[in-house]
Enzyme design. Structure first.
Site, PDB file in Angstrom:
ATOM      1  N   ASP A 287       0.822  -1.170  -0.060  1.00 31.43           N
ATOM      2  CA  ASP A 287       0.104   0.129  -0.077  1.00 31.43           C
ATOM      3  C   ASP A 287       1.026   1.058   0.007  1.00 31.43           C
ATOM      4  O   ASP A 287       1.985   1.296   0.123  1.00 31.43           O
ATOM      5  CB  ASP A 287      -0.923   0.030   1.065  1.00 31.43           C
ATOM      6  CG  ASP A 287      -2.193   0.912   0.873  1.00 31.43           C
ATOM      7  OD1 ASP A 287      -2.213   1.596  -0.210  1.00 31.43           O
ATOM      8  OD2 ASP A 287      -3.032   0.927   1.661  1.00 31.43           O
TER       9      ASP A 287
HETATM   10  C1  BGC Z   1      -5.118   3.196   0.137  1.00 32.26           C
HETATM   11  C2  BGC Z   1      -5.300   2.255  -0.885  1.00 32.26           C
HETATM   12  C3  BGC Z   1      -4.987   2.702  -2.205  1.00 32.26           C
HETATM   13  C4  BGC Z   1      -4.033   3.690  -2.420  1.00 32.26           C
HETATM   14  C5  BGC Z   1      -3.581   4.232  -3.587  1.00 32.26           C
HETATM   15  C6  BGC Z   1      -3.817   3.997   0.114  1.00 32.26           C
HETATM   16  O1  BGC Z   1      -3.898   5.086   0.837  1.00 32.26           O
HETATM   17  O2  BGC Z   1      -5.002   2.512   1.584  1.00 32.26           O
HETATM   18  O3  BGC Z   1      -6.636   1.540  -0.730  1.00 32.26           O
HETATM   19  O4  BGC Z   1      -5.326   1.862  -3.057  1.00 32.26           O
HETATM   20  O5  BGC Z   1      -3.836   4.809  -1.296  1.00 32.26           O
HETATM   21  O6  BGC Z   1      -4.254   5.352  -3.512  1.00 32.26           O
END
Ligand code: BGC
Length: 751
Positions: A287
């Site tokens: 993530d």
């Molecule tokens: C979130 C993810 C997301 C990623 C990209 C993160 O902060 O937890 O779910 O896909 O950002 O935007």
């Protein structure tokens, strides 16, 4: 022509060859061959480059930074997120395929969560539809639209089981039930990926967040999760398994730690469970900065250490942070990471790129417009909103509305085109949104409209008088309240989940007019209604319903459509009850009405004793406001005649359960018939109920039908404390009914 015996001999040779391939793990897969041929030509730097997922801001204006283009030219980037300018996508891709050392195409990604331009209800709303077709078609539309921008990878579906409505990301979740979530997971993956990964409208799916993110203590985002191994397998794993079985090409690690180990550094999870147990053969992405966040977690000493841990755990691609880029070479030189390990990660990524045929077709075909906001897409968005909407209360059949009545539309969400799109709707253009006010206007309904509050958190009562005045000259008040989009989603947890701002005060003031009130909630989570539910005559939960929400609600309110949703999460009376979920364990002192002593009934000066009290709260009791699976329609159904094919079940035979469902009302309507099972005694204690099937029936007034379910051994299996997956002999209860707290009951024995 070959004769039969020759053919048989040849088939045997082929069969033996395949067996030997399988035994010796020799791959005959062409993709694998292509991957190794390509990797043989790649430098160490290029290999490391494939592991880098870089972002640009969606707002980059002017030209792309030279340094970024050079990095692509040098093969130092494998994938991008959030490049939302079509010409930038084309430019970067052109550099990658024409100028980088081996012409490896880039993969462009985006959070396309519940629609791209045409926005569908938030995932928790889609889960409320309990409709796999709706889930699949909405993600197909999202994929068609997004891929026209060059996006070929979505960070969805989010599959975190969520048992706590305080958690902001419950809005993105499939709800609290593993069975329902698994059905949805499969549908989403099929919808996003389509029939062929190589199709230019296919978005590869990303099952996220692996795993246990929804178990954040107290519903505070990013928080620690403590999940024992059986719970992990029985509750949190099934949707991920379903997504992987459906062919999801990527998995994202969770931000949280589980039992002391951050998910991005957990080898048991990423290699043991994901690759070995679930057979995942796509690639794992971190993530956003979740690798370097292992430092504040207190699990990695520094960036280099974080990279080492993540690689050893089996994490293939790093999102945004750059620990692999900066330190991997050094880690290899020091012998802390082997080339073999690196090659494994790189191959996982390249395999997916080959499967997508990106090498042959790296660009968006010219004719692919995405049909943004096509009438068909909008129609589907409206259907999805109708199916997701849950009717929670309908006193005296207040709804559907009598068309001749004058309506007052009041409330901070009656005409908020951006807010009703909900969390993760970056690309949805609010100018396409149909709000309730626009829908009522389009349909030529006569109505008065005063917001009363400017936004959901507005605490000012300065417009109350105007709102009361329009209520007074109307026959019925439609109050559109809830939460603005920003009050749920990532990092937006709430401790108090009642209507924010002065909404409750306004509703109470409106109730004093004596006019009937329909409360329509748009929100990212169940809202605690204890303070006001008695002031209103009907309650509709619309979640954040998306682009066509207003239109869907208009039709529902006037009875041209029926609210099709059923709760995918338990709806509590007050946040103090959280976490509360239907598939809980029984305890040694299960709560029951006869044992409940309310706080006000405890004698003053009572002697210290349990007073017969059981596992409940003295004030809030033990029941939710609305149970999992609950939702009303516009007609009534009666369940009768529960029959089972046998009272005994064995490995060889599944059981057939039949029930008669009759529409006893005076309108055609739909009900969602639900099947629950309870394993009475287990080698570890078992939930009081578990959903094992559901079916939608549509019946005309007076009509009845027999609904049939099959229960197989597979449905009864679970992981016990040795992590043995199986079914244990013993008694089982079953219920068939309209929600988790009621139903016709029977039982059987598994031998
Ligand atoms: C979130 C993810 C997301 C990623 C990209 C993160 O902060 O937890 O779910 O896909 O950002 O935007």
């Amino acid at each position: 022509m070959m004769n039969k015996s020759k053919l048989t001999a040849m088939s045997l040779v082929i069969a033996l060859f395949l067996v030997s391939c399988a035994k010796n793990k020799v791959s005959i897969d062409k993709t694998t061959q292509k991957v190794s041929q390509l990797m043989a030509k790649m430098t160490l730097e290029e290999k490391i480059g494939q592991l880098n997922l870089r972002g640009t801001s969606s707002r980059v204006k002017g030209a792309l930074p030279e340094a970024l283009k050079q990095a692509v030219r040098d093969g130092k980037i494998g994938a991008f997120l959030n490049v939302m300018n079509k010409s930038f996508v084309a430019e970067l891709q052109k550099i990658a395929v024409e100028e980088s050392p081996n012409g490896i195409p880039l993969l462009f990604s985006r959070d396309v969560i519940h629609g791209f331009k045409t926005i569908f209800p938030i995932p928790l709303g889609l889960a409320a539809s309990w409709d796999v077709e709706v889930a699949e078609s909405s993600s197909r539309v999202a994929a068609i639209e997004a891929s026209s921008y060059g996006v070929r990878w979505t960070f969805a579906p989010m599959l975190d089981i969520a048992r706590d409505s305080r958690w902001g990301r419950i809005a993105e979740s499939p709800g609290e039930d593993p069975f329902l979530a698994a059905q949805l997971a499969k549908a989403y993956v099929n919808g996003f990926q389509g029939d062929r990964l190589s199709d230019p409208t296919s978005l590869i799916a990303c099952a996220k967040h692996f795993i246990g993110y929804g178990a954040a203590i107290g519903g505070r985002d990013y928080n620690t999760a403590t999940i024992n191994k059986e719970l992990l397998q029985n509750i949190y794993m099934p949707p991920f398994k379903a997504a992987i079985d459906a062919g999801a090409q990527t998995v994202m690690t969770a931000f949280n730690e589980i039992n002391g180990i951050p998910a991005s550094g957990d080898k048991k999870l990423l290699t043991g469970i994901l690759r070995k147990q679930l057979g995942f053969d796509g690639f794992v992405v971190s993530d956003w900065n979740s690798i370097t966040e292992m430092i504040p977690h207190g699990f990695a000493a520094n960036e280099k250490h974080a990279a080492e841990i993540a690689i050893n755990a089996g994490l293939d691609m790093e999102m945004t942070s750059a620990s692999y880029e900066k330190h991997l070479k050094e880690l290899i030189n020091e012998g802390k990471i082997t080339i073999k390990q690196l090659d494994f990660l790189v191959a996982n990524i390249l395999r997916v790129k080959f499967r997508m045929n990106l090498f042959e077709n790296p660009f968006v075909p010219e004719e692919h417009t995405g049909n943004l906001y096509a009438p068909k897409h909008l129609e589907l968005a409206k259907k999805a909103a109708i199916k997701s909407t849950v009717l929670l209360k309908n006193n005296n059949n207040m709804l559907p509305l009598n068309k001749t009545r004058t309506v007052a539309i009041i409330g901070p969400l009656a005409n908020k085109p951006r807010e009703q799109l909900g969390t993760w709707s970056f690309d949805g253009d609010k100018n396409h949104t149909v709000t309730p006010v626009t829908a009522f206007t389009k349909e030529n309904r006569s109505f008065h409209f005063v917001e009363g509050l400017n936004y959901s958190r507005d605490r000012s009562s300065k417009n109350f008088k105007k709102a009361i005045a329009v209520a007074e000259k109307s026959d019925v008040v439609l109050f559109f309240g809830g939460e603005e989009a920003i009050l749920s989603g990532e990092a937006h947890s709430r401790a108090d989940i009642s209507l924010p701002g002065a909404q409750e005060q306004l509703i109470k003031a409106l109730a004093k007019t004596g006019k009937p009130i329909v409360l329509i909630i748009m929100a990212g989570r169940p809202i605690s209604l204890s303070n006001i539910i008695h002031e209103v005559d009907a309650v509709i939960m619309a979640w954040h319903p998306g682009t066509m929400g207003g239109s869907a609600l208009h039709d529902i309110l006037y009875g041209d459509a029926e609210p099709g949703g059923r709760l995918p999460v338990t709806w509590v009376k007050t946040a103090g009850q959280l976490p509360l979920f239907y598939n809980h364990k029984n305890t040694g002192r299960p709560a029951k009405p006869s044992e409940f002593v309310h706080i006000d009934s405890i004698p003053i000066g009572a002697w210290q004793s349990s007073l017969g009290n059981t596992s409940h709260y003295l004030d809030a009791g033990y029941t939710p406001h609305f149970p999992f699976g609950y939702g009303l329609g516009y007609t009534k159904f009666a369940y009768s005649n529960l029959k089972m094919s046998s009272k005994k079940m064995t490995d060889k035979e599944s059981l057939t359960v039949r029930v008669t469902v009759k529409n006893t009302g005076d309108r055609t309507g739909e009900d969602l018939v639900q099947l629950y099972v309870q394993d009475l005694v287990g080698s570890i204690t078992r939930p009081v109920k578990e959903l094992k099937g559901f079916q939608r029936v549509s019946l005309e007034p007076g009509a009845q039908t027999e609904v049939e379910f099959k229960i197989s051994v597979e449905d009864l299996k679970y992981y016990n404390s040795d992590l043995t997956y199986g079914v244990e002999p013993g008694e089982f209860n079953i219920w068939v009914g309209p929600h988790s707290a009621t139903g016709l009951k029977s039982s059987f024995r598994y031998e």
